[in-house]
Design a protein around this motif. Structure first.
Motif, PDB file in Angstrom:
ATOM      1  N   GLU A 138      29.220  25.315 -14.662  1.00 59.38           N
ATOM      2  CA  GLU A 138      28.698  25.608 -15.994  1.00 59.38           C
ATOM      3  C   GLU A 138      27.220  25.279 -16.089  1.00 59.38           C
ATOM      4  O   GLU A 138      26.448  26.029 -16.673  1.00 59.38           O
ATOM      5  N   LEU A 139      26.819  24.175 -15.487  1.00 59.36           N
ATOM      6  CA  LEU A 139      25.394  23.828 -15.504  1.00 59.36           C
ATOM      7  C   LEU A 139      24.571  24.868 -14.749  1.00 59.36           C
ATOM      8  O   LEU A 139      23.495  25.267 -15.187  1.00 59.36           O
ATOM      9  N   ALA A 140      25.079  25.323 -13.613  1.00 55.15           N
ATOM     10  CA  ALA A 140      24.376  26.347 -12.844  1.00 55.15           C
ATOM     11  C   ALA A 140      24.241  27.622 -13.666  1.00 55.15           C
ATOM     12  O   ALA A 140      23.171  28.253 -13.690  1.00 55.15           O
ATOM     13  N   ASP A 141      25.309  28.015 -14.363  1.00 60.24           N
ATOM     14  CA  ASP A 141      25.258  29.204 -15.214  1.00 60.24           C
ATOM     15  C   ASP A 141      24.256  29.028 -16.345  1.00 60.24           C
ATOM     16  O   ASP A 141      23.486  29.943 -16.659  1.00 60.24           O
ATOM     17  N   LEU A 142      24.240  27.853 -16.954  1.00 62.14           N
ATOM     18  CA  LEU A 142      23.280  27.591 -18.030  1.00 62.14           C
ATOM     19  C   LEU A 142      21.849  27.626 -17.520  1.00 62.14           C
ATOM     20  O   LEU A 142      20.949  28.134 -18.196  1.00 62.14           O
ATOM     21  N   HIS A 143      21.630  27.110 -16.322  1.00 67.35           N
ATOM     22  CA  HIS A 143      20.283  27.165 -15.739  1.00 67.35           C
ATOM     23  C   HIS A 143      19.856  28.606 -15.486  1.00 67.35           C
ATOM     24  O   HIS A 143      18.711  28.978 -15.744  1.00 67.35           O
ATOM     25  N   ARG A 144      20.776  29.441 -14.988  1.00 63.95           N
ATOM     26  CA  ARG A 144      20.467  30.867 -14.787  1.00 63.95           C
ATOM     27  C   ARG A 144      20.134  31.537 -16.120  1.00 63.95           C
ATOM     28  O   ARG A 144      19.162  32.287 -16.221  1.00 63.95           O
ATOM     29  N   GLN A 145      20.939  31.254 -17.128  1.00 64.32           N
ATOM     30  CA  GLN A 145      20.677  31.838 -18.445  1.00 64.32           C
ATOM     31  C   GLN A 145      19.329  31.375 -18.985  1.00 64.32           C
ATOM     32  O   GLN A 145      18.584  32.162 -19.569  1.00 64.32           O
ATOM     33  N   PHE A 146      19.017  30.101 -18.803  1.00 68.72           N
ATOM     34  CA  PHE A 146      17.746  29.571 -19.274  1.00 68.72           C
ATOM     35  C   PHE A 146      16.583  30.273 -18.584  1.00 68.72           C
ATOM     36  O   PHE A 146      15.605  30.665 -19.232  1.00 68.72           O
ATOM     37  N   ARG A 147      16.678  30.454 -17.258  1.00 69.45           N
ATOM     38  CA  ARG A 147      15.604  31.151 -16.536  1.00 69.45           C
ATOM     39  C   ARG A 147      15.446  32.583 -17.037  1.00 69.45           C
ATOM     40  O   ARG A 147      14.328  33.065 -17.224  1.00 69.45           O
ATOM     41  N   THR A 148      16.563  33.261 -17.288  1.00 68.00           N
ATOM     42  CA  THR A 148      16.512  34.629 -17.785  1.00 68.00           C
ATOM     43  C   THR A 148      15.842  34.683 -19.154  1.00 68.00           C
ATOM     44  O   THR A 148      14.981  35.533 -19.404  1.00 68.00           O
ATOM     45  N   VAL A 149      16.210  33.767 -20.037  1.00 63.01           N
ATOM     46  CA  VAL A 149      15.625  33.733 -21.377  1.00 63.01           C
ATOM     47  C   VAL A 149      14.132  33.382 -21.290  1.00 63.01           C
ATOM     48  O   VAL A 149      13.308  33.979 -21.995  1.00 63.01           O
ATOM     49  N   ALA A 150      13.768  32.450 -20.424  1.00 62.97           N
ATOM     50  CA  ALA A 150      12.360  32.076 -20.273  1.00 62.97           C
ATOM     51  C   ALA A 150      11.539  33.259 -19.749  1.00 62.97           C
ATOM     52  O   ALA A 150      10.419  33.505 -20.220  1.00 62.97           O
ATOM     53  N   GLN A 151      12.090  34.012 -18.794  1.00 62.20           N
ATOM     54  CA  GLN A 151      11.381  35.184 -18.281  1.00 62.20           C
ATOM     55  C   GLN A 151      11.224  36.245 -19.360  1.00 62.20           C
ATOM     56  O   GLN A 151      10.161  36.858 -19.499  1.00 62.20           O
ATOM     57  N   GLU A 152      12.260  36.472 -20.134  1.00 67.77           N
ATOM     58  CA  GLU A 152      12.189  37.444 -21.228  1.00 67.77           C
ATOM     59  C   GLU A 152      11.179  36.992 -22.281  1.00 67.77           C
ATOM     60  O   GLU A 152      10.421  37.799 -22.819  1.00 67.77           O
ATOM     61  N   ASN A 153      11.145  35.699 -22.561  1.00 74.18           N
ATOM     62  CA  ASN A 153      10.183  35.150 -23.511  1.00 74.18           C
ATOM     63  C   ASN A 153       8.755  35.409 -23.033  1.00 74.18           C
ATOM     64  O   ASN A 153       7.902  35.836 -23.818  1.00 74.18           O
ATOM     65  N   GLU A 154       8.484  35.177 -21.763  1.00 76.36           N
ATOM     66  CA  GLU A 154       7.148  35.432 -21.214  1.00 76.36           C
ATOM     67  C   GLU A 154       6.803  36.915 -21.287  1.00 76.36           C
ATOM     68  O   GLU A 154       5.674  37.286 -21.615  1.00 76.36           O
ATOM     69  N   ARG A 155       7.766  37.779 -20.974  1.00 74.95           N
ATOM     70  CA  ARG A 155       7.528  39.219 -21.052  1.00 74.95           C
ATOM     71  C   ARG A 155       7.178  39.635 -22.482  1.00 74.95           C
ATOM     72  O   ARG A 155       6.234  40.396 -22.701  1.00 74.95           O
ATOM     73  N   LEU A 156       7.908  39.096 -23.451  1.00 72.40           N
ATOM     74  CA  LEU A 156       7.635  39.434 -24.851  1.00 72.40           C
ATOM     75  C   LEU A 156       6.277  38.900 -25.310  1.00 72.40           C
ATOM     76  O   LEU A 156       5.561  39.568 -26.059  1.00 72.40           O
ATOM     77  N   LYS A 157       5.914  37.703 -24.854  1.00 71.29           N
ATOM     78  CA  LYS A 157       4.596  37.149 -25.197  1.00 71.29           C
ATOM     79  C   LYS A 157       3.482  38.040 -24.662  1.00 71.29           C
ATOM     80  O   LYS A 157       2.500  38.313 -25.366  1.00 71.29           O
ATOM     81  N   ARG A 158       3.627  38.500 -23.393  1.00 72.01           N
ATOM     82  CA  ARG A 158       2.612  39.380 -22.819  1.00 72.01           C
ATOM     83  C   ARG A 158       2.528  40.697 -23.591  1.00 72.01           C
ATOM     84  O   ARG A 158       1.439  41.186 -23.882  1.00 72.01           O
ATOM     85  N   ALA A 159       3.688  41.260 -23.926  1.00 72.87           N
ATOM     86  CA  ALA A 159       3.710  42.520 -24.675  1.00 72.87           C
ATOM     87  C   ALA A 159       3.059  42.338 -26.042  1.00 72.87           C
ATOM     88  O   ALA A 159       2.296  43.208 -26.496  1.00 72.87           O
ATOM     89  N   LEU A 160       3.320  41.224 -26.709  1.00 74.81           N
ATOM     90  CA  LEU A 160       2.724  40.965 -28.015  1.00 74.81           C
ATOM     91  C   LEU A 160       1.213  40.814 -27.894  1.00 74.81           C
ATOM     92  O   LEU A 160       0.456  41.376 -28.695  1.00 74.81           O
ATOM     93  N   ARG A 161       0.751  40.064 -26.876  1.00 67.33           N
ATOM     94  CA  ARG A 161      -0.697  39.910 -26.674  1.00 67.33           C
ATOM     95  C   ARG A 161      -1.352  41.264 -26.412  1.00 67.33           C
ATOM     96  O   ARG A 161      -2.419  41.564 -26.961  1.00 67.33           O
ATOM     97  N   ASP A 162      -0.714  42.091 -25.576  1.00 69.26           N
ATOM     98  CA  ASP A 162      -1.254  43.418 -25.293  1.00 69.26           C
ATOM     99  C   ASP A 162      -1.328  44.255 -26.569  1.00 69.26           C
ATOM    100  O   ASP A 162      -2.319  44.931 -26.833  1.00 69.26           O
TER     101      ASP A 162
END
Length: 92
Positions: A51-75
């Motif tokens: 479960e911890l491994a799954d949560l870490h994967r989900q966290f990385r996915t959400v963090a990557q999506e967050n960065e993508r959205l931040k870049r898109a917003l800045r652009d």
């Protein structure tokens, strides 16, 4: 038949059940002559680790999506700022 809840969700709803902090804190193991059953302990640890491994994967996915959205917003903000400049005050 009454619904059984685990982690705030009814069991059997298609959503994977997650261990709750309360379940981890209060989990007990069957006593043995020299302590608890080591197989049960290893099984429980494997469940928690999975479960911890799954949560870490989900966290990385959400963090990557967050960065993508931040870049898109800045652009978008940069493009919008260039297109919406106020007219020159000095020209008439």
């Amino acid at each position: 038949m009454a619904q059984v809840y685990r982690g705030g969700r009814p069991l059997g709803t298609g959503h994977p059940t997650r261990l709750t902090p309360h379940e981890v804190r209060t989990h007990t193991f069957d006593p043995r002559r020299r302590g608890v059953d080591p197989d049960q302990v290893r099984e429980f640890q494997a469940t928690v680790a999975d479960e911890l491994a799954d949560l870490h994967r989900q966290f990385r996915t959400v963090a990557q999506e967050n960065e993508r959205l931040k870049r898109a917003l800045r652009d978008w903000q940069s493009m919008h700022a260039r297109l919406c400049r106020p007219p020159n005050q000095g020209r008439r």
